[in-house]
Design a protein around this motif. Sequence first.
Motif, PDB file in Angstrom:
ATOM      1  N   THR A   1      -7.942   4.865  -1.994  1.00 34.27           N
ATOM      2  CA  THR A   1      -8.920   5.317  -0.997  1.00 34.27           C
ATOM      3  C   THR A   1      -8.328   6.480  -0.219  1.00 34.27           C
ATOM      4  O   THR A   1      -7.099   6.604  -0.101  1.00 34.27           O
ATOM      5  CB  THR A   1      -9.287   4.183  -0.027  1.00 34.27           C
ATOM      6  OG1 THR A   1      -8.082   3.720   0.615  1.00 34.27           O
ATOM      7  CG2 THR A   1      -9.975   3.032  -0.741  1.00 34.27           C
ATOM      8  N   CYS A   2      -9.216   7.307   0.307  1.00 33.59           N
ATOM      9  CA  CYS A   2      -8.812   8.403   1.170  1.00 33.59           C
ATOM     10  C   CYS A   2      -8.990   7.951   2.614  1.00 33.59           C
ATOM     11  O   CYS A   2     -10.110   7.685   3.055  1.00 33.59           O
ATOM     12  CB  CYS A   2      -9.645   9.649   0.886  1.00 33.59           C
ATOM     13  SG  CYS A   2      -9.186  11.063   1.916  1.00 33.59           S
ATOM     14  N   LEU A   3      -7.890   7.832   3.336  1.00 40.16           N
ATOM     15  CA  LEU A   3      -7.951   7.335   4.700  1.00 40.16           C
ATOM     16  C   LEU A   3      -8.417   8.402   5.672  1.00 40.16           C
ATOM     17  O   LEU A   3      -9.219   8.115   6.577  1.00 40.16           O
ATOM     18  CB  LEU A   3      -6.564   6.802   5.111  1.00 40.16           C
ATOM     19  CG  LEU A   3      -6.454   6.212   6.509  1.00 40.16           C
ATOM     20  CD1 LEU A   3      -7.332   4.967   6.636  1.00 40.16           C
ATOM     21  CD2 LEU A   3      -5.014   5.888   6.863  1.00 40.16           C
TER      22      LEU A   3
ATOM     23  N   GLU B   1      -6.514   0.058  -6.630  1.00 36.61           N
ATOM     24  CA  GLU B   1      -7.566   0.881  -6.058  1.00 36.61           C
ATOM     25  C   GLU B   1      -6.973   1.910  -5.104  1.00 36.61           C
ATOM     26  O   GLU B   1      -5.961   1.662  -4.459  1.00 36.61           O
ATOM     27  CB  GLU B   1      -8.572   0.006  -5.306  1.00 36.61           C
ATOM     28  CG  GLU B   1      -9.292  -0.991  -6.202  1.00 36.61           C
ATOM     29  CD  GLU B   1     -10.260  -1.862  -5.423  1.00 36.61           C
ATOM     30  OE1 GLU B   1     -10.270  -1.736  -4.177  1.00 36.61           O
ATOM     31  OE2 GLU B   1     -10.967  -2.651  -6.040  1.00 36.61           O
TER      32      GLU B   1
ATOM     33  N   ASN C   1       0.858  -1.187   0.000  1.00 38.86           N
ATOM     34  CA  ASN C   1       0.000   0.000   0.000  1.00 38.86           C
ATOM     35  C   ASN C   1       0.895   1.240   0.000  1.00 38.86           C
ATOM     36  O   ASN C   1       1.768   1.378   0.861  1.00 38.86           O
ATOM     37  CB  ASN C   1      -0.911   0.027   1.220  1.00 38.86           C
ATOM     38  CG  ASN C   1      -2.051  -0.978   1.108  1.00 38.86           C
ATOM     39  OD1 ASN C   1      -2.711  -1.073   0.080  1.00 38.86           O
ATOM     40  ND2 ASN C   1      -2.273  -1.745   2.157  1.00 38.86           N
TER      41      ASN C   1
ATOM     42  N   GLN D   1      -9.789   1.176   8.982  1.00 39.85           N
ATOM     43  CA  GLN D   1      -9.815   2.610   8.682  1.00 39.85           C
ATOM     44  C   GLN D   1     -10.278   3.419   9.889  1.00 39.85           C
ATOM     45  O   GLN D   1     -11.098   4.336   9.768  1.00 39.85           O
ATOM     46  CB  GLN D   1     -10.703   2.897   7.450  1.00 39.85           C
ATOM     47  CG  GLN D   1     -10.175   2.277   6.161  1.00 39.85           C
ATOM     48  CD  GLN D   1     -10.924   2.724   4.936  1.00 39.85           C
ATOM     49  OE1 GLN D   1     -11.905   3.476   5.030  1.00 39.85           O
ATOM     50  NE2 GLN D   1     -10.486   2.282   3.778  1.00 39.85           N
TER      51      GLN D   1
ATOM     52  N   TYR E   1      -3.923   9.589   1.194  1.00 41.43           N
ATOM     53  CA  TYR E   1      -4.469   8.618   0.248  1.00 41.43           C
ATOM     54  C   TYR E   1      -3.634   7.338   0.294  1.00 41.43           C
ATOM     55  O   TYR E   1      -2.401   7.379   0.452  1.00 41.43           O
ATOM     56  CB  TYR E   1      -4.457   9.187  -1.169  1.00 41.43           C
ATOM     57  CG  TYR E   1      -5.426  10.330  -1.370  1.00 41.43           C
ATOM     58  CD1 TYR E   1      -6.751  10.090  -1.703  1.00 41.43           C
ATOM     59  CD2 TYR E   1      -5.009  11.653  -1.209  1.00 41.43           C
ATOM     60  CE1 TYR E   1      -7.649  11.132  -1.885  1.00 41.43           C
ATOM     61  CE2 TYR E   1      -5.888  12.698  -1.390  1.00 41.43           C
ATOM     62  CZ  TYR E   1      -7.202  12.428  -1.728  1.00 41.43           C
ATOM     63  OH  TYR E   1      -8.086  13.482  -1.899  1.00 41.43           O
TER      64      TYR E   1
ATOM     65  N   GLY F   1      -9.608   9.872  -5.170  1.00 41.12           N
ATOM     66  CA  GLY F   1      -9.824  10.409  -3.841  1.00 41.12           C
ATOM     67  C   GLY F   1     -10.810  11.544  -3.869  1.00 41.12           C
ATOM     68  O   GLY F   1     -10.857  12.338  -4.808  1.00 41.12           O
TER      69      GLY F   1
ATOM     70  N   TRP G   1      -2.945   3.911  -1.987  1.00 38.93           N
ATOM     71  CA  TRP G   1      -3.092   3.242  -3.281  1.00 38.93           C
ATOM     72  C   TRP G   1      -2.604   1.809  -3.142  1.00 38.93           C
ATOM     73  O   TRP G   1      -1.469   1.563  -2.731  1.00 38.93           O
ATOM     74  CB  TRP G   1      -2.281   3.976  -4.355  1.00 38.93           C
ATOM     75  CG  TRP G   1      -2.384   3.350  -5.709  1.00 38.93           C
ATOM     76  CD1 TRP G   1      -3.424   3.428  -6.577  1.00 38.93           C
ATOM     77  CD2 TRP G   1      -1.377   2.553  -6.345  1.00 38.93           C
ATOM     78  NE1 TRP G   1      -3.150   2.732  -7.724  1.00 38.93           N
ATOM     79  CE2 TRP G   1      -1.887   2.187  -7.611  1.00 38.93           C
ATOM     80  CE3 TRP G   1      -0.108   2.127  -5.973  1.00 38.93           C
ATOM     81  CZ2 TRP G   1      -1.166   1.408  -8.500  1.00 38.93           C
ATOM     82  CZ3 TRP G   1       0.612   1.346  -6.860  1.00 38.93           C
ATOM     83  CH2 TRP G   1       0.080   0.991  -8.102  1.00 38.93           C
TER      84      TRP G   1
END
Length: 588
Positions: free
Chosen positions: A276-278, A274, A256, A323, A266, A571, A268
């Motif tokens: 995601t915005c943490l 994929e 990651n 998360q 972010y 994001g 990836w």
Amino acid sequence: MPMTPPRNKLLSGLGGGGPVAVDSPLADLSSNLRPYNASSPHKGGAVGGLKGSSKLGGGGARLNSTLSRKDLVLPTAPNSSELHHGCIKQDWQGSEKFVRPKSSASISRGDRYIPNRESSRSSGSSGQQHLLEDTTVGSISNHGNGENSDSNIAANIAAANSTSIEMEGLAQDLEEACNIETGQRILSFSAAPPTSSAGPDVRSRYAVTKPKSNLPSSLLSSGKRKIPTNPERTLDAPNMIDDFYYNLLDWSSGNNLAVALTNNLYLWNGNTGEATCLLDTYSQSERIGGGGIITGVSWDKDGNYVSVGLEGGFVQIWDVETQQRLRVLKPSSEGGADNVTVNSVTWAPDGTLNAGFQSGLIREYDVRERDATVRNLEKAHSGPVCGLQWRSDSALLASGGNDNVVKVWDRRTCVPKMRKENHQAAVKALAWCPHNNSILATGGGTSDRKIHFWNTTQNTRTQTIETESQITSLHWAPHYREIASTHGISSTEGTKGMINVWSHPSCTKVYEIEAHEKRVLHASLSPDGEILASVSDDEELKLWKIFEKPIEISKAGGKGQGLGTGSGMVGGSGSKGAGGISTSRTLR
């Protein structure tokens, strides 16, 4: 005190000479056992006459027995038959060696190829004449003594003589078999090469076999290392903060990639592609530790937790799987050195977390404890701390600051183990060598532009590389003796953000890549050690496959981790203005 036994004893004479007085049973027997002279009536039985006597076993064997105490009183001189059975024993080793008697067969046995010298000596000139007359071709004669010849040797000679050897035409057959002329030289220093008429089989013997290489074909070009000049993937990274002292990019062991864009973090996924915005510090400003921009990012060893440093002195710890924010490490309420920006955070392999502050403070945490602060290194640097790196065994911590100083800390003390002031600019780039735990590489800023290699065990500098630009990060190759450096501001006008690959310990440049339009701010190496991620203030994040594994390592390690085939980082709302990562230029 015991009485001394009588010293005078009678010893029977060996040749009828009467009793002989000796002082002791251990007296010198050589004077008692005198050999008989020629006038003695027992010549054959005298001890002196035993030497070379043919009466002692047919071979002239010498008497070699011992004389014990019970045999000191001897009878009258024995005859030759008694000596033959070894009745007399002597207790000393004679000066002459034991000679094994020769058998009659060994004396008279002839040689298959060399005539018997015994017979030739005895026959004199007649033997020589016999050798001259024996000129039979192709036969082997037995010149030994016929009476003493071995039956097996005689049979072998007869069988050899019965085999006829055809000598005629032998030279002609050899010439035809070897396809050469009789007068031609076989051994020559200048042999002619095979002609085309000889066929491919003969030519294949002279063909040079190319050695197999451990490197894949993509990394070989005319004997030089070839690294792709195009990135594997290019992603947009808008709103990247242009600050040399921050550390905003890190790649976890779980594949990651975490990148901080102002107030957003972010993730990836390199396996799926994929994104995601943490977290978003603006939307969580009401929470403790919320608000402000992100200034430092670091993964733990297992890739389960990510630590986030903020400009207010807070450090947050997040669980990636759920998360959820697990903990906030707060600065002191009364203010001080910890109420400033956290420029750098790093995890030790054993779970220890360290943070470097703008004030020069380095704080160490044990997140398992309620009072997490374990150690404070007050004024570790006189300027902002911009680089932290733990060694793989969690024993030593390297730090670099804006005071141009490199320090190495032992976790057991608050005094640096090593302090070096060779750099002439801020030290952000730090990297421990995976091949030798004692080697530490450090890189200087714009006014320095040098890479130094230190032996932390001996506290000495081993090598130095002169570069032409600011050094923002250093990364060792796990599969090669090489190190990659990313560069920022250059002393040469028009030079773009570069990635250079150097060999170690020769310190020669292997390859260089023009990576970005502007300077490279941050870089991180993938968990498989093949791909280097770099981000620049040109708002692009690129992935470079500069350390491709050798073929043998790739086969042994299996498929391993790679880059996913997803749509790329996404994001927020996907727009650049919202602080997200655009998908318009995900792949090139």
